[in-house]
Design an enzyme around this catalytic site. Sequence first.
Site, PDB file in Angstrom:
ATOM      1  N   ASN A   1      19.756  52.056 -33.374  1.00 18.91           N
ATOM      2  CA  ASN A   1      17.899  51.996 -33.836  1.00 18.91           C
ATOM      3  C   ASN A   1      17.016  50.724 -33.149  1.00 18.91           C
ATOM      4  OD1 ASN A   1      15.906  53.748 -33.738  1.00 18.91           O
ATOM      5  ND2 ASN A   1      16.675  54.938 -35.562  1.00 18.91           N
TER       6      ASN A   1
ATOM      7  N   HIS B   1      14.496  60.624 -29.159  1.00 16.30           N
ATOM      8  CA  HIS B   1      14.340  58.456 -30.043  1.00 16.30           C
ATOM      9  C   HIS B   1      15.888  58.774 -30.441  1.00 16.30           C
ATOM     10  CE1 HIS B   1      14.179  55.642 -32.652  1.00 16.30           C
ATOM     11  NE2 HIS B   1      14.148  56.365 -33.967  1.00 16.30           N
TER      12      HIS B   1
ATOM     13  N   CYS C   1       9.059  54.124 -35.868  1.00 16.47           N
ATOM     14  CA  CYS C   1       9.889  54.131 -34.765  1.00 16.47           C
ATOM     15  C   CYS C   1       9.086  55.261 -33.303  1.00 16.47           C
ATOM     16  CB  CYS C   1      11.308  54.314 -34.826  1.00 16.47           C
ATOM     17  SG  CYS C   1      12.379  54.085 -35.692  1.00 16.47           S
TER      18      CYS C   1
END
Length: 340
Positions: free
Chosen positions: A289, A259, A120
């Site tokens: 996500n 994030h 990520c």
Amino acid sequence: MIGSATANGRVSITGIGCNAPERVLTNDELSKMVDTSDEWIIERTGIKERRVAAADEALSDVSLPAAKDALEQAGGDVASIDLVIVATVTPDMAFPSTSAIMADQLGMKNAAAYDLSAGCTGFVYAIAQAHSMVSAGLANRALVVGGDLLSKIVDWGDRSTCVLFGDGAGAVVLERVSEGGFLGFELGADGSGGPQLYIPAGGSREPTSAETVAGGEHYVKMNGREVFKFAARVLVESAEKVLANSGVSVEDVDVYVPHQANVRIIEHARKKLGIPEERTVVNVDRYGNTSSGSIPLALADAEADGRLRPGQLVLMTGMGAGLTWGSALIEWTANGKVGS
Ligand SMILES: CC(C)(COP(=O)(O)OP(=O)(O)OC[C@H]1O[C@@H](n2cnc3c(N)ncnc32)[C@H](O)[C@@H]1OP(=O)(O)O)[C@@H](O)C(=O)NCCC(=O)NCCS
């Protein structure tokens, strides 16, 4: 760790775009697929819905509109893009790279093109690389895409992972500018944490076989509690390091783009850092996500809302599989079309 990479010459983002698949998957729909509920997912993660790609949609299909929008906003000749980096863990296929596929679709015949894998954190790693190559004179104009279709690699029967993820992509153009630009980066990885978030099979360690597929070893495996602890720690530490290395105090941060994994992790980091809620970008409720797509999607959202204005300081921090982390600090620049 690459620490204190102070920007050498001004390089900035001059165009930005994002895109997500049309299909919205709500928590209520998920609760008909696995033993979960809208209340549990919202309370533990803040996620209300996520986007899911169609069976025939690949990463390049979802990323292409984002890239086109970023290029349009940056202005200039598309053929002048000489570097394309796609940060992802869900490329169209192992090879050729999704970046080479996209460069061809965009008409960039001779651009250097490669994919980058940093979980990520991929987008932050990719803008750091593009920044370094442009400021070193190895490239003039770079297209950086961060995107993932995690719906393609999660086990839709595993409630501990499938409720968390979604699909989406964002893209930016990086080039030299006369005002603003990146002030610094901070990147790192702790490979000892790799087994906390991984896919066991499908690589050279455990090639895909009928047995690995039957055992579901081609799906994401995650130790949620350990990843949560890691995320809560590194989001704060990495942000503090990039701010200290750049000589910027946290009060000067105008827009914080963490994030988007879980609203509880974001809240923890923002409070620890001392960043007010109104300066923090949150869209995990709408997208879940999206891995490498998360930060550029949130940046593009903030830009569309008029929250990113020239001169503002924007702090981005990502973390993810690896385990990796990374921060970037930028003084926002007018897009390439302003004044042109
Ligand atoms: C996954 C996560 C939301 C779980 O939240 P949590 O508060 O830590 O919950 P726990 O893991 O303690 O689980 C609590 C209970 O809920 C259950 N549970 C897990 N997923 C569930 C779901 N979707 N619906 C209902 N119950 C669920 C668990 O089985 C557990 O039950 P038990 O106590 O009977 O064993 C949280 O750990 C997290 O966000 N981790 C980070 C994940 C992440 O960001 N990954 C990507 C990084 S890039």
